[in-house]
Scaffold this motif. Sequence first.
Motif, PDB file in Angstrom:
ATOM      1  N   GLY A  61     -10.760  18.316   5.976  1.00 23.98           N
ATOM      2  CA  GLY A  61      -9.871  18.538   7.166  1.00 23.98           C
ATOM      3  C   GLY A  61     -10.064  17.633   8.368  1.00 23.98           C
ATOM      4  N   VAL A  62     -11.309  16.826   8.066  1.00 24.02           N
ATOM      5  CA  VAL A  62     -11.498  16.008   9.261  1.00 24.02           C
ATOM      6  C   VAL A  62     -11.331  14.436   9.141  1.00 24.02           C
ATOM      7  CG1 VAL A  62     -13.403  14.869  10.860  1.00 24.02           C
ATOM      8  CG2 VAL A  62     -13.480  17.577  10.056  1.00 24.02           C
ATOM      9  N   GLN A  63     -10.462  13.804  10.150  1.00 21.93           N
ATOM     10  CA  GLN A  63      -9.955  12.481   9.767  1.00 21.93           C
ATOM     11  C   GLN A  63     -11.068  11.535   9.952  1.00 21.93           C
ATOM     12  OE1 GLN A  63      -6.247  11.570  11.697  1.00 21.93           O
ATOM     13  NE2 GLN A  63      -5.051  12.719  10.261  1.00 21.93           N
ATOM     14  N   TYR A  64     -11.322  10.553   9.680  1.00 23.10           N
ATOM     15  CA  TYR A  64     -12.146   9.328   9.578  1.00 23.10           C
ATOM     16  C   TYR A  64     -11.761   8.134   9.614  1.00 23.10           C
ATOM     17  CZ  TYR A  64     -15.925  12.984   9.109  1.00 23.10           C
ATOM     18  OH  TYR A  64     -16.505  14.253   8.908  1.00 23.10           O
ATOM     19  N   SER A  65     -11.489   7.379  10.933  1.00 23.63           N
ATOM     20  CA  SER A  65     -10.683   5.923  10.949  1.00 23.63           C
ATOM     21  C   SER A  65     -12.070   5.036  10.561  1.00 23.63           C
ATOM     22  CB  SER A  65     -10.522   5.761  12.261  1.00 23.63           C
ATOM     23  OG  SER A  65      -9.859   4.746  12.447  1.00 23.63           O
ATOM     24  N   LEU A  66     -11.666   4.277   9.614  1.00 21.75           N
ATOM     25  CA  LEU A  66     -12.291   2.928   9.261  1.00 21.75           C
ATOM     26  C   LEU A  66     -12.229   1.741   9.926  1.00 21.75           C
ATOM     27  CD1 LEU A  66     -12.263   3.452   5.369  1.00 21.75           C
ATOM     28  CD2 LEU A  66     -13.770   4.680   7.159  1.00 21.75           C
ATOM     29  N   ASP A 102     -19.491  -0.184  11.836  1.00 22.79           N
ATOM     30  CA  ASP A 102     -20.060   1.223  12.322  1.00 22.79           C
ATOM     31  C   ASP A 102     -19.354   2.365  11.877  1.00 22.79           C
ATOM     32  OD1 ASP A 102     -22.559   0.040  13.292  1.00 22.79           O
ATOM     33  OD2 ASP A 102     -21.349  -0.895  14.969  1.00 22.79           O
ATOM     34  N   LYS A 103     -18.026   2.334  11.885  1.00 19.77           N
ATOM     35  CA  LYS A 103     -17.122   3.281  11.584  1.00 19.77           C
ATOM     36  C   LYS A 103     -17.267   3.679  10.272  1.00 19.77           C
ATOM     37  CE  LYS A 103     -13.797   3.201  15.184  1.00 19.77           C
ATOM     38  NZ  LYS A 103     -12.333   3.242  15.712  1.00 19.77           N
ATOM     39  N   MET A 104     -17.308   2.393   9.357  1.00 18.87           N
ATOM     40  CA  MET A 104     -17.573   2.695   7.837  1.00 18.87           C
ATOM     41  C   MET A 104     -18.891   3.316   7.588  1.00 18.87           C
ATOM     42  SD  MET A 104     -15.883  -0.710   5.882  1.00 18.87           S
ATOM     43  CE  MET A 104     -16.772  -1.855   6.919  1.00 18.87           C
ATOM     44  N   LEU A 105     -19.798   3.299   8.342  1.00 20.64           N
ATOM     45  CA  LEU A 105     -21.003   3.712   8.015  1.00 20.64           C
ATOM     46  C   LEU A 105     -21.070   5.124   8.168  1.00 20.64           C
ATOM     47  CD1 LEU A 105     -23.871   1.015   9.337  1.00 20.64           C
ATOM     48  CD2 LEU A 105     -22.937   1.440   7.109  1.00 20.64           C
ATOM     49  N   ILE A 106     -20.321   5.508   9.417  1.00 23.39           N
ATOM     50  CA  ILE A 106     -20.440   6.762   9.676  1.00 23.39           C
ATOM     51  C   ILE A 106     -19.620   7.696   8.574  1.00 23.39           C
ATOM     52  CG2 ILE A 106     -19.094   8.485  11.265  1.00 23.39           C
ATOM     53  CD1 ILE A 106     -19.772   6.351  13.571  1.00 23.39           C
ATOM     54  N   TYR A 107     -18.547   7.101   8.242  1.00 18.45           N
ATOM     55  CA  TYR A 107     -17.880   7.736   7.128  1.00 18.45           C
ATOM     56  C   TYR A 107     -18.545   8.045   5.717  1.00 18.45           C
ATOM     57  CZ  TYR A 107     -14.861   8.785   3.060  1.00 18.45           C
ATOM     58  OH  TYR A 107     -14.251   8.912   1.857  1.00 18.45           O
ATOM     59  N   LEU A 108     -19.387   6.746   5.527  1.00 19.67           N
ATOM     60  CA  LEU A 108     -20.282   6.639   4.105  1.00 19.67           C
ATOM     61  C   LEU A 108     -21.367   7.825   4.461  1.00 19.67           C
ATOM     62  CD1 LEU A 108     -20.778   2.973   3.595  1.00 19.67           C
ATOM     63  CD2 LEU A 108     -19.488   4.605   2.278  1.00 19.67           C
ATOM     64  N   ASP A 109     -21.937   8.102   5.715  1.00 18.39           N
ATOM     65  CA  ASP A 109     -22.973   9.158   5.869  1.00 18.39           C
ATOM     66  C   ASP A 109     -22.260  10.560   5.602  1.00 18.39           C
ATOM     67  OD1 ASP A 109     -25.665   9.418   6.829  1.00 18.39           O
ATOM     68  OD2 ASP A 109     -24.672  10.759   8.142  1.00 18.39           O
ATOM     69  N   MET A 115       0.776  -1.247   0.050  1.00 19.49           N
ATOM     70  CA  MET A 115      -0.027  -0.052  -0.009  1.00 19.49           C
ATOM     71  C   MET A 115       0.891   1.437  -0.155  1.00 19.49           C
ATOM     72  SD  MET A 115      -2.839  -1.045   2.641  1.00 19.49           S
ATOM     73  CE  MET A 115      -4.064  -2.602   2.557  1.00 19.49           C
ATOM     74  N   ASN A 116       0.794   2.154  -1.023  1.00 18.93           N
ATOM     75  CA  ASN A 116       1.442   3.444  -0.873  1.00 18.93           C
ATOM     76  C   ASN A 116       1.024   4.403   0.325  1.00 18.93           C
ATOM     77  OD1 ASN A 116       2.872   2.486  -3.402  1.00 18.93           O
ATOM     78  ND2 ASN A 116       1.111   3.235  -4.670  1.00 18.93           N
ATOM     79  N   ASN A 117      -0.272   4.475   0.498  1.00 20.87           N
ATOM     80  CA  ASN A 117      -0.767   5.098   1.497  1.00 20.87           C
ATOM     81  C   ASN A 117      -0.352   4.545   2.663  1.00 20.87           C
ATOM     82  OD1 ASN A 117      -1.957   6.824   3.343  1.00 20.87           O
ATOM     83  ND2 ASN A 117      -4.101   6.490   2.241  1.00 20.87           N
ATOM     84  N   PRO A 118       0.391   5.415   3.668  1.00 21.11           N
ATOM     85  CA  PRO A 118       0.790   4.766   4.958  1.00 21.11           C
ATOM     86  C   PRO A 118      -0.326   4.562   5.813  1.00 21.11           C
ATOM     87  CG  PRO A 118       1.493   6.973   5.023  1.00 21.11           C
ATOM     88  CD  PRO A 118       1.087   6.561   3.545  1.00 21.11           C
ATOM     89  N   LYS A 119      -1.656   5.396   5.868  1.00 22.77           N
ATOM     90  CA  LYS A 119      -2.631   5.016   6.661  1.00 22.77           C
ATOM     91  C   LYS A 119      -3.930   4.946   5.884  1.00 22.77           C
ATOM     92  CE  LYS A 119      -0.826   7.934  10.626  1.00 22.77           C
ATOM     93  NZ  LYS A 119      -1.050   9.040  11.339  1.00 22.77           N
ATOM     94  N   PRO A 120      -4.215   3.953   4.992  1.00 19.16           N
ATOM     95  CA  PRO A 120      -5.297   3.609   4.159  1.00 19.16           C
ATOM     96  C   PRO A 120      -6.639   3.428   4.939  1.00 19.16           C
ATOM     97  CG  PRO A 120      -4.117   1.676   4.207  1.00 19.16           C
ATOM     98  CD  PRO A 120      -3.260   2.777   4.888  1.00 19.16           C
ATOM     99  N   HIS A 121      -6.432   3.157   6.237  1.00 19.45           N
ATOM    100  CA  HIS A 121      -7.776   3.199   7.144  1.00 19.45           C
ATOM    101  C   HIS A 121      -8.131   4.386   7.467  1.00 19.45           C
ATOM    102  CE1 HIS A 121      -4.291   3.428   9.881  1.00 19.45           C
ATOM    103  NE2 HIS A 121      -5.077   3.649  10.965  1.00 19.45           N
ATOM    104  N   ILE A 122      -7.309   5.583   7.168  1.00 26.59           N
ATOM    105  CA  ILE A 122      -7.638   7.033   7.731  1.00 26.59           C
ATOM    106  C   ILE A 122      -8.295   7.721   6.284  1.00 26.59           C
ATOM    107  CG2 ILE A 122      -7.166   9.021   8.948  1.00 26.59           C
ATOM    108  CD1 ILE A 122      -5.540   7.290  10.899  1.00 26.59           C
ATOM    109  N   ILE A 123      -9.300   8.263   6.173  1.00 23.02           N
ATOM    110  CA  ILE A 123      -9.693   9.102   5.301  1.00 23.02           C
ATOM    111  C   ILE A 123      -9.941  10.458   5.710  1.00 23.02           C
ATOM    112  CG2 ILE A 123     -11.299   9.385   3.079  1.00 23.02           C
ATOM    113  CD1 ILE A 123     -11.708   6.392   3.178  1.00 23.02           C
ATOM    114  N   VAL A 124      -9.394  11.506   4.687  1.00 20.90           N
ATOM    115  CA  VAL A 124      -9.691  12.808   5.418  1.00 20.90           C
ATOM    116  C   VAL A 124     -10.618  13.478   4.534  1.00 20.90           C
ATOM    117  CG1 VAL A 124      -8.670  15.105   5.559  1.00 20.90           C
ATOM    118  CG2 VAL A 124      -7.292  13.142   6.265  1.00 20.90           C
ATOM    119  N   GLU A 125     -11.863  14.066   5.126  1.00 25.50           N
ATOM    120  CA  GLU A 125     -12.777  14.889   4.137  1.00 25.50           C
ATOM    121  C   GLU A 125     -12.825  16.231   4.961  1.00 25.50           C
ATOM    122  OE1 GLU A 125     -14.118  14.103   1.652  1.00 25.50           O
ATOM    123  OE2 GLU A 125     -13.983  11.775   1.530  1.00 25.50           O
TER     124      GLU A 125
END
Length: 220
Positions: free
Chosen positions: A13-18, A31-38, A1-11
């Motif tokens: 300026g806010v970080q969402y951990s999956l 449940d964390k995935m659902l929060i991010y998808l929302d 994986m090129n991204n060292p933190k692929p489990h964290i997505i930033v939208e």
Amino acid sequence: MNNPKPHIIVEDGVQYSLGKLKGNQILYDFDKMLIYLDVKGKLLFGKKFKIYNEDRDVLFKLCNYFIEDKANCQKLDIDISKGILLTGPVGCGKTSLIRLLKYLVPHRKAYSVIPTRNIVFGFNHIGYKTIEDYGDTQFFCFDDLGVEPIGRHYGKDCNVMGEILLSRYDLFIEHKVKTHCTTNLNARELEERYGNRVRSRMRQLFNLVAFDSKSRDKRV
């Protein structure tokens, strides 16, 4: 994986951990995935978008497919090597979800979502090159399969999406290229629309993930 933190997505300026990173594996949290998808859904489609609790079963299947959780997919009878055929009544949220779910896995190759009507309009304008264009190794999701009209170019009728699905089947067999689709039609209606040959290929191309037939229209 090129991204060292692929489990964290930033939208915004806010970080969402999956989930958590363990070695080179992501241990996802549903449940964390659902929060991010929302959150991402509201950014893409507007503030009225929401993840509905009644759709959890469908979302659980789709999320496990897209994150390629082999153990859960095996339990759910989902083949990761195949594409997704997402079915359900008008307005249940198929198109929004299929557009949204690719953002869960930004480290993987994304697919383009193309309305089938647009493909047929392209065929009517430029002819069989349209079918060739969708017979390459790009990754597509064909949206609203079955509502498109029959194609007509220089007076000749063509079941454009039927031909494209046959091409995509060949790509899948030869190169393992996936295809996704959304549709309002059931298996019988798909067979009536595209014929038994295409329908049998679709069984090999897709995992069927279906909303309940009584799912409400969320656009009302």
